[in-house]
Design a protein around this motif. Sequence first.
Motif, mmCIF file in Angstrom:
data_model
loop_
_atom_site.group_PDB
_atom_site.id
_atom_site.type_symbol
_atom_site.label_atom_id
_atom_site.label_comp_id
_atom_site.label_asym_id
_atom_site.label_seq_id
_atom_site.Cartn_x
_atom_site.Cartn_y
_atom_site.Cartn_z
ATOM 1 N N GLY A 52 66.367 -79.555 60.120
ATOM 2 C CA GLY A 52 65.183 -80.260 59.619
ATOM 3 C C GLY A 52 65.379 -80.810 58.217
ATOM 4 N N ARG A 53 64.985 -82.057 58.041
ATOM 5 C CA ARG A 53 65.157 -82.728 56.745
ATOM 6 C C ARG A 53 63.924 -82.613 55.843
ATOM 7 N N GLY A 54 62.924 -81.818 56.277
ATOM 8 C CA GLY A 54 61.694 -81.702 55.488
ATOM 9 C C GLY A 54 61.825 -80.766 54.304
ATOM 10 N N LYS A 63 64.023 -75.131 67.152
ATOM 11 C CA LYS A 63 62.571 -75.224 66.977
ATOM 12 C C LYS A 63 61.920 -75.774 68.245
ATOM 13 N N ASN A 86 55.627 -84.941 60.056
ATOM 14 C CA ASN A 86 55.260 -84.712 58.656
ATOM 15 C C ASN A 86 55.770 -85.876 57.813
ATOM 16 N N GLU A 89 55.512 -86.461 52.478
ATOM 17 C CA GLU A 89 56.470 -86.749 51.390
ATOM 18 C C GLU A 89 55.886 -86.594 49.978
ATOM 19 N N GLY A 90 55.524 -85.352 49.660
ATOM 20 C CA GLY A 90 54.916 -85.098 48.357
ATOM 21 C C GLY A 90 55.855 -84.482 47.342
ATOM 22 N N GLY A 177 51.765 -81.024 52.620
ATOM 23 C CA GLY A 177 53.101 -81.196 53.192
ATOM 24 C C GLY A 177 53.577 -79.911 53.850
ATOM 25 N N GLU A 178 53.016 -78.786 53.433
ATOM 26 C CA GLU A 178 53.360 -77.495 54.070
ATOM 27 C C GLU A 178 52.760 -77.539 55.465
ATOM 28 N N GLU A 179 53.566 -77.197 56.475
ATOM 29 C CA GLU A 179 53.159 -77.540 57.849
ATOM 30 C C GLU A 179 51.832 -76.964 58.311
ATOM 31 N N ASN A 213 57.831 -81.771 62.744
ATOM 32 C CA ASN A 213 59.120 -82.192 62.170
ATOM 33 C C ASN A 213 58.918 -83.303 61.155
ATOM 34 N N ASN A 214 59.888 -83.417 60.285
ATOM 35 C CA ASN A 214 59.890 -84.434 59.238
ATOM 36 C C ASN A 214 60.281 -85.813 59.805
ATOM 37 N N THR A 217 64.008 -86.262 60.311
ATOM 38 C CA THR A 217 64.485 -85.449 61.439
ATOM 39 C C THR A 217 64.294 -86.230 62.739
HETATM 40 C C1 LIG Z 1 54.731 -76.554 49.423
HETATM 41 C C2 LIG Z 1 55.457 -77.219 50.543
HETATM 42 C C3 LIG Z 1 55.444 -78.600 50.647
HETATM 43 C C4 LIG Z 1 56.110 -79.235 51.690
HETATM 44 N N1 LIG Z 1 56.084 -80.598 51.753
HETATM 45 C C5 LIG Z 1 56.717 -81.236 52.777
HETATM 46 C C6 LIG Z 1 56.670 -82.658 52.883
HETATM 47 O O1 LIG Z 1 56.083 -83.364 52.052
HETATM 48 N N2 LIG Z 1 57.323 -83.227 53.945
HETATM 49 C C7 LIG Z 1 57.996 -82.478 54.890
HETATM 50 O O2 LIG Z 1 58.534 -83.025 55.837
HETATM 51 N N3 LIG Z 1 58.051 -81.133 54.802
HETATM 52 C C8 LIG Z 1 57.418 -80.505 53.783
HETATM 53 N N4 LIG Z 1 57.450 -79.132 53.722
HETATM 54 C C9 LIG Z 1 58.148 -78.394 54.807
HETATM 55 C C10 LIG Z 1 57.221 -78.218 56.020
HETATM 56 O O3 LIG Z 1 56.436 -77.053 55.841
HETATM 57 C C11 LIG Z 1 58.007 -78.058 57.330
HETATM 58 O O4 LIG Z 1 58.990 -77.084 57.151
HETATM 59 C C12 LIG Z 1 58.674 -79.343 57.783
HETATM 60 O O5 LIG Z 1 57.751 -80.398 57.914
HETATM 61 C C13 LIG Z 1 59.322 -79.109 59.141
HETATM 62 O O6 LIG Z 1 60.049 -80.241 59.539
HETATM 63 P P1 LIG Z 1 61.651 -80.196 59.712
HETATM 64 O O7 LIG Z 1 61.964 -78.961 60.515
HETATM 65 O O8 LIG Z 1 61.953 -81.446 60.431
HETATM 66 O O9 LIG Z 1 62.216 -80.129 58.330
HETATM 67 C C14 LIG Z 1 56.797 -78.470 52.667
HETATM 68 C C15 LIG Z 1 56.817 -77.069 52.555
HETATM 69 C C16 LIG Z 1 56.165 -76.453 51.502
HETATM 70 C C17 LIG Z 1 56.203 -74.958 51.413
#
Ligand SMILES: Cc1cc2nc3c(=O)[nH]c(=O)nc-3n(C[C@H](O)[C@H](O)[C@H](O)COP(=O)(O)O)c2cc1C
Length: 441
Positions: A52-54, A63, A86, A89-90, A177-179, A213-214, A217
């Motif tokens: 995951g690129r998030g 996942k 997701n 992108e914060g 942004g937290e899922e 997912n981001n 991703t």
């Molecule tokens: C405080 C916080 C902010 C987050 N912000 C983002 C965000 O802006 N974009 C994102 O894709 N994931 C963000 N994440 C991660 C997500 O919770 C989640 O792990 C992700 O969207 C999963 O996608 P992935 O498995 O493709 O990475 C953040 C996590 C935390 C704890």
Amino acid sequence: MAEVLLTRHNGAKDSHTLAFYKSVGGYAALDQALNMAPDAVIDEVKKSNLRGRGGAGFPTGMKWSFMPKNPVDAQGNPKPKYLVCNADEGEPGTFKDRLLLTQHPHMLIEGMVIAAHAIGASQGYIYVRGEFYHEIQILNAAIKEARAAGILGKSVRGRSWKFDIEVYRGAGAYICGEETALLSSLEGRRGEPRLKPPFPAQVGAFGMPSCVNNVETFCAVPTIIKDGAAKFAAIGTERSGGTRLFCVSGHVVKPGVYELPINMNLKDLIAHCGGVPGGRSVKAVIPGGASAPMLRADEIDVAMDFDSLAKAGTMAGSGGVIVIDDQTCIVEAAARLLKFYEHESCGQCSQCREGSHWLARMFNRIEAGQGTTEDLDKIAQICGNMAGQTICAFADAVTGPALSTIRKFRAEFEEHVRLGRCPSKPEHYVRPHDHHASARL
Ligand SMILES: Cc1cc2nc3c(=O)[nH]c(=O)nc-3n(C[C@H](O)[C@H](O)[C@H](O)COP(=O)(O)O)c2cc1C
Ligand code: SF4
């Protein structure tokens, strides 16, 4: 240098349109995937070593495999499954999803439809950062095109399977942004993180099994299906495949988004971006978005994949690389970051709500020359009470910049205390007013 997989057509005229995307082979992967069994698609993504690129770098295929096959409610009725993108992108220093949304929205849609087929989802949501007004318009236009072409809607590609995507606009909170906070916000409630377990695969959007997912991703999925997992996995490391979109900002000659092998060397990446301007040198680098602990200049000869950066005591996070030159006051940089976190804590957990506030005040005080040596030790104590003690990983993220700066640049902090001012500013410098300037704990 490895092949560019996602951003090959960046800057091409009308790259956001369906006509352009199809003209460069777009949606061929979808047809391929629809002819594969869902589990075979998941296996292919697993073999690609896509993570995951998030931020967390969780293996994507794994996942997807956590999604229940035929979930039913208490009455035995089938439950719908949801797929969530997701696009919030914060993370400060991160601006790659925005590029994908503006230039390649159909790549995202294709990746999402393939993912929906793999997990059996009937509805998709794209949760987009509210400020991305322009991107939202592009996305909605692309979704409209995809519906008209039978890629989305009641009968995807003429099959008896319904899948559609709705765009949901966020309202500017970093925590969304937290899922799990994202899911709460998507449901129309306060964007506050939820305790895990249950994980979204069990109880996600609207109480239904969901996969989050981001953007990047999802965008990697079509190339994995079309060109095969082996090609993707051949780039990177044994545990982390493919290219990654690095967002390089700060003190570099050519800031921007660079798609490079995921295990690119950080020092080489900075050189690739033209190095530090004005003959100055690197003092520190934040390698994976603001939450990633800083690296000193002597620590940047390191590969950027998730495992190598974790071994180096930091994280690959969101791919946001912030370069800090030798003219920068690290105490001031850290104080700025902590002010951001203080503002963005959702306030549910007292350790995070109070801790982020105290840290912001203390860093600010030290930077203003009003700190004490005792403060330096107290910072580590506050961080110790935050990390791993809260509902979500935000509190851990706060401790990243706080602990790494104080441990790695302690002499600079001590110099502020000793001189009673910031050594990098003129002696009679007056700080612009802010509400922490004269505050003491
Ligand atoms: C405080 C916080 C902010 C987050 N912000 C983002 C965000 O802006 N974009 C994102 O894709 N994931 C963000 N994440 C991660 C997500 O919770 C989640 O792990 C992700 O969207 C999963 O996608 P992935 O498995 O493709 O990475 C953040 C996590 C935390 C704890
Ligand atoms: S750790 Fe912070 S941001 Fe996360 S739920 Fe607790 S108070 Fe909210």
